[in-house]
Design a protein around this motif. Structure first.
Motif, PDB file in Angstrom:
ATOM      1  N   TYR A   3       0.885  -1.173  -0.006  1.00  0.00           N
ATOM      2  CA  TYR A   3       0.061  -0.030  -0.172  1.00  0.00           C
ATOM      3  C   TYR A   3       0.650   1.345  -0.091  1.00  0.00           C
ATOM      4  CZ  TYR A   3      -3.995  -2.947   0.965  1.00  0.00           C
ATOM      5  OH  TYR A   3      -5.069  -3.612   0.858  1.00  0.00           O
ATOM      6  N   LEU A   4       0.418   2.296  -0.836  1.00  0.00           N
ATOM      7  CA  LEU A   4       1.055   3.440  -0.915  1.00  0.00           C
ATOM      8  C   LEU A   4      -0.021   4.715  -0.607  1.00  0.00           C
ATOM      9  CD1 LEU A   4       3.953   4.870  -1.949  1.00  0.00           C
ATOM     10  CD2 LEU A   4       2.692   5.142  -4.050  1.00  0.00           C
ATOM     11  N   ILE A   5       0.498   5.797   0.142  1.00  0.00           N
ATOM     12  CA  ILE A   5      -0.171   6.889   0.504  1.00  0.00           C
ATOM     13  C   ILE A   5       0.323   7.990  -0.987  1.00  0.00           C
ATOM     14  CG2 ILE A   5      -0.833   8.960   1.746  1.00  0.00           C
ATOM     15  CD1 ILE A   5      -1.870   6.519   2.961  1.00  0.00           C
ATOM     16  N   ARG A   6      -0.605   8.442  -1.675  1.00  0.00           N
ATOM     17  CA  ARG A   6      -0.279   9.367  -2.614  1.00  0.00           C
ATOM     18  C   ARG A   6      -1.229  10.776  -2.721  1.00  0.00           C
ATOM     19  NH1 ARG A   6      -3.719   8.952  -6.733  1.00  0.00           N
ATOM     20  NH2 ARG A   6      -4.509   6.713  -7.035  1.00  0.00           N
ATOM     21  N   ALA A 289       9.017   1.515  10.216  1.00  0.00           N
ATOM     22  CA  ALA A 289       8.850   3.154  10.243  1.00  0.00           C
ATOM     23  C   ALA A 289       7.921   3.538   9.369  1.00  0.00           C
ATOM     24  CB  ALA A 289      10.286   3.820   9.828  1.00  0.00           C
ATOM     25  N   LEU A 290       7.365   4.562   9.394  1.00  0.00           N
ATOM     26  CA  LEU A 290       6.445   5.315   7.896  1.00  0.00           C
ATOM     27  C   LEU A 290       7.532   6.147   7.413  1.00  0.00           C
ATOM     28  CD1 LEU A 290       4.302   4.870  10.392  1.00  0.00           C
ATOM     29  CD2 LEU A 290       2.734   6.490   9.284  1.00  0.00           C
ATOM     30  N   ILE A 291       7.705   6.008   6.066  1.00  0.00           N
ATOM     31  CA  ILE A 291       8.756   6.814   5.317  1.00  0.00           C
ATOM     32  C   ILE A 291       7.942   7.549   4.167  1.00  0.00           C
ATOM     33  CG2 ILE A 291      10.771   6.445   3.864  1.00  0.00           C
ATOM     34  CD1 ILE A 291      11.201   3.819   5.279  1.00  0.00           C
ATOM     35  N   ALA A 292       8.297   8.811   3.709  1.00  0.00           N
ATOM     36  CA  ALA A 292       7.572   9.668   3.044  1.00  0.00           C
ATOM     37  C   ALA A 292       8.864  10.287   2.412  1.00  0.00           C
ATOM     38  CB  ALA A 292       6.898  10.745   3.700  1.00  0.00           C
ATOM     39  N   CYS A 301       4.087   8.005   0.819  1.00  0.00           N
ATOM     40  CA  CYS A 301       4.496   7.356   1.971  1.00  0.00           C
ATOM     41  C   CYS A 301       3.852   5.952   2.156  1.00  0.00           C
ATOM     42  CB  CYS A 301       3.586   8.400   3.121  1.00  0.00           C
ATOM     43  SG  CYS A 301       4.038   7.515   4.771  1.00  0.00           S
ATOM     44  N   CYS A 302       4.596   5.104   2.850  1.00  0.00           N
ATOM     45  CA  CYS A 302       4.454   3.772   2.974  1.00  0.00           C
ATOM     46  C   CYS A 302       4.975   3.252   4.295  1.00  0.00           C
ATOM     47  CB  CYS A 302       4.639   3.081   1.878  1.00  0.00           C
ATOM     48  SG  CYS A 302       6.566   2.796   1.654  1.00  0.00           S
ATOM     49  N   PHE A 303       4.983   2.090   4.602  1.00  0.00           N
ATOM     50  CA  PHE A 303       5.787   1.389   5.783  1.00  0.00           C
ATOM     51  C   PHE A 303       6.946   0.988   5.086  1.00  0.00           C
ATOM     52  CE2 PHE A 303       1.286   0.286   7.869  1.00  0.00           C
ATOM     53  CZ  PHE A 303       1.248   1.123   8.802  1.00  0.00           C
ATOM     54  N   GLY A 304       7.836   0.875   5.905  1.00  0.00           N
ATOM     55  CA  GLY A 304       9.117   0.483   5.396  1.00  0.00           C
ATOM     56  C   GLY A 304      10.184   0.127   6.447  1.00  0.00           C
ATOM     57  N   GLY A 318      11.054   0.705  -3.634  1.00  0.00           N
ATOM     58  CA  GLY A 318      10.595   0.321  -4.755  1.00  0.00           C
ATOM     59  C   GLY A 318       9.213   1.157  -4.934  1.00  0.00           C
ATOM     60  N   LEU A 319       8.473   1.057  -3.665  1.00  0.00           N
ATOM     61  CA  LEU A 319       7.179   1.642  -3.612  1.00  0.00           C
ATOM     62  C   LEU A 319       7.150   3.286  -3.891  1.00  0.00           C
ATOM     63  CD1 LEU A 319       5.508  -0.185  -0.572  1.00  0.00           C
ATOM     64  CD2 LEU A 319       4.660  -0.257  -3.071  1.00  0.00           C
ATOM     65  N   LEU A 320       8.150   3.641  -3.224  1.00  0.00           N
ATOM     66  CA  LEU A 320       8.470   5.156  -3.222  1.00  0.00           C
ATOM     67  C   LEU A 320       9.220   5.700  -4.623  1.00  0.00           C
ATOM     68  CD1 LEU A 320       9.236   5.899   0.399  1.00  0.00           C
ATOM     69  CD2 LEU A 320       7.044   6.150  -0.478  1.00  0.00           C
TER      70      LEU A 320
END
Length: 333
Positions: A3-6, A289-292, A301-304, A318-320
Motif C-alpha cells: 500500500y502507498l499513500i499518494r 517506520a513510516l517513510i515519506a 508515503c508507505c511502511f518500510g 520500490g514503492l516510493l
C-alpha cells in the motif's frame, strides 16, 4: 499486499465516491455527492500546484492505493487553514456563574457558546478506510502520513491544528444532539443539514443559528448524554489523536456534538519526531517506520524499514520509487 499513500487525482473520483457511500452519514468531509467530491479533487489539485509556502485556503486530499491492483482503499485530508472561505463554527462548553446574596448560594451552569475561536487553525480530517482494508495498521498509515506531509511542508500550515470527530448517530441516521439543539432553528433533519453543509458550506449556520448561549441543563437527556462523545467507530481515532498529543478542550461540533481535538502543530508527536535524512543505500533490516518522500503532488508515503545508517529496505524503495541520495522523512512505527 503493498500500500502507498499518494496525492489524490481527478481520476480517483469514482473510487472515492464509492467509499463515500459507505460512511453511513455524518461525514461532512467525505459526502456521497459526486459533484461535491469532484470540486474537492479540483481544489486539491490546485492546492498541490500552488508554490507559495504560506498557509492559505488549501485542501490536500490523499488516498491509500493498493499498488498491485491500483485500487483506492482509503482517503485522508488536510486543510491548511480553516475559516478562510466560510466562518468556522464550533460550540465551546463554558460556565455561567451567578450568585444570590439573599439565598447565600452560587450557581454554576454549563452553557454552549457559538464560537469562532478555532478560525485560522489547520485541520486534519476526512480519514476513511474501506472496510476491506481495515487490517495491518493501514488506518495508522493514513492518519500519520498527514503529519509527515505537514512536517515536510511546515510553512504551509498554521501553528494550531484541530481534528473533528464524528458524534453519535442513531440507527436511523439521525443525531440526538442535532434534534435537541440546532435542529430547532433550521427546519431540516440532521441528514439534510449535513448534506447541505458538505455541498454548499456553512454560511446558513451564521444566518440562522442563535448567537446567545444555550444552557445545557435545558436540553433533553438524549442530547446532553452525547455532548463531546465520539461515534463508536471513532474511538480508535480519538486514541490515535491523543497519542499524537491532541486534547479535548471543550470544543464540539455544532451539528452532532462530537468532540473537536486540538494541539499545537509543532507539538504533534509525528511532526515533532519526524527525521529528515538522505537515503544512504538499500539494506534489508532496520527500524519499522513510516517513510515519506516527494514534495506536494509528488508526496508518497508507505511502511518500510530505516537503518541507523540511513538505509531503507528494497520494497519501500520500490514503492516510493527512490534510491540512494533521495530525501526522506520518517517516524518510527
Amino acid at each position: 499486499m503493498n500500500y502507498l499513500i499518494r496525492a489524490a487525482k481527478p481520476g480517483d473520483l469514482q473510487s472515492i465516491y464509492e467509499m463515500a457511500k459507505l460512511t453511513g452519514g455524518g461525514f461532512t468531509n467525505l459526502p456521497p455527492d459526486r459533484q461535491a467530491l469532484r470540486s474537492k479533487l479540483e481544489r486539491a489539485e490546485a492546492s498541490f500546484a500552488r508554490e507559495e509556502d504560506a498557509p492559505g485556503d488549501e485542501l490536500y486530499l490523499m488516498v491509500l492505493e493498493e499498488v498491485e491492483t491500483g485500487e483506492v482503499r482509503g482517503t485522508c485530508q488536510i486543510f491548511a487553514q480553516v475559516g478562510q472561505h466560510w466562518p468556522f463554527y464550533s460550540y465551546r462548553i463554558g460556565t455561567d456563574s451567578k450568585h444570590s446574596e439573599q439565598l447565600g448560594r452560587t450557581f454554576h451552569a454549563q452553557v454552549l457558546m457559538l464560537s469562532n475561536d478555532l478560525h485560522g487553525a489547520s485541520e486534519v480530517g476526512g480519514l476513511f478506510l474501506h472496510p476491506a482494508a481495515r487490517a495491518g495498521g493501514l488506518g495508522l498509515l493514513l492518519a500519520r502520513s498527514r503529519y509527515l506531509f505537514i512536517a515536510r511542508h511546515r510553512a504551509r500550515f498554521a501553528d494550531r491544528i484541530l481534528a473533528e470527530l464524528r458524534g453519535v448517530i442513531d440507527e436511523a441516521g439521525g443525531s440526538p444532539f442535532w434534534d435537541g439543539v440546532a435542529g430547532k432553528f433550521f427546519g431540516m433533519s440532521f441528514q439534510e443539514a449535513d448534506q447541505f453543509n458538505a455541498v454548499h458550506g456553512n454560511q446558513f449556520i451564521a444566518d440562522l443559528m442563535p448567537k446567545h448561549p444555550v444552557y445545557i441543563a435545558m436540553l433533553p437527556d438524549s442530547a446532553r448524554s452525547v455532548i463531546g462523545v465520539p461515534h463508536p467507530s471513532g474511538r480508535a481515532a480519538m486514541r490515535m489523536l491523543e497519542n499524537e498529543g491532541f486534547a479535548f478542550e471543550n470544543y464540539i461540533d455544532i451539528f452532532d456534538g462530537g468532540p473537536t481535538m486540538t494541539a499545537r502543530t509543532d507539538q504533534v508527536a509525528s511532526v515533532r519526531n519526524a527525521r529528515h535524512v538522505e537515503v544512504a543505500g538499500i539494506a534489508e533490516s532496520g527500524e519499522d517506520a513510516l517513510i515519506a518522500t516527494g514534495r506536494l503532488a509528488d508526496f508518497r508515503c508507505c511502511f518500510g524499514q530505516v537503518g541507523a545508517d540511513g538505509t531503507i529496505d528494497a520494497k519501500c524503495a520500490g514503492l516510493l520509487d527512490i534510491g540512494k541520495g533521495a530525501e526522506i522523512s520518517w517516524i518510527g512505527r
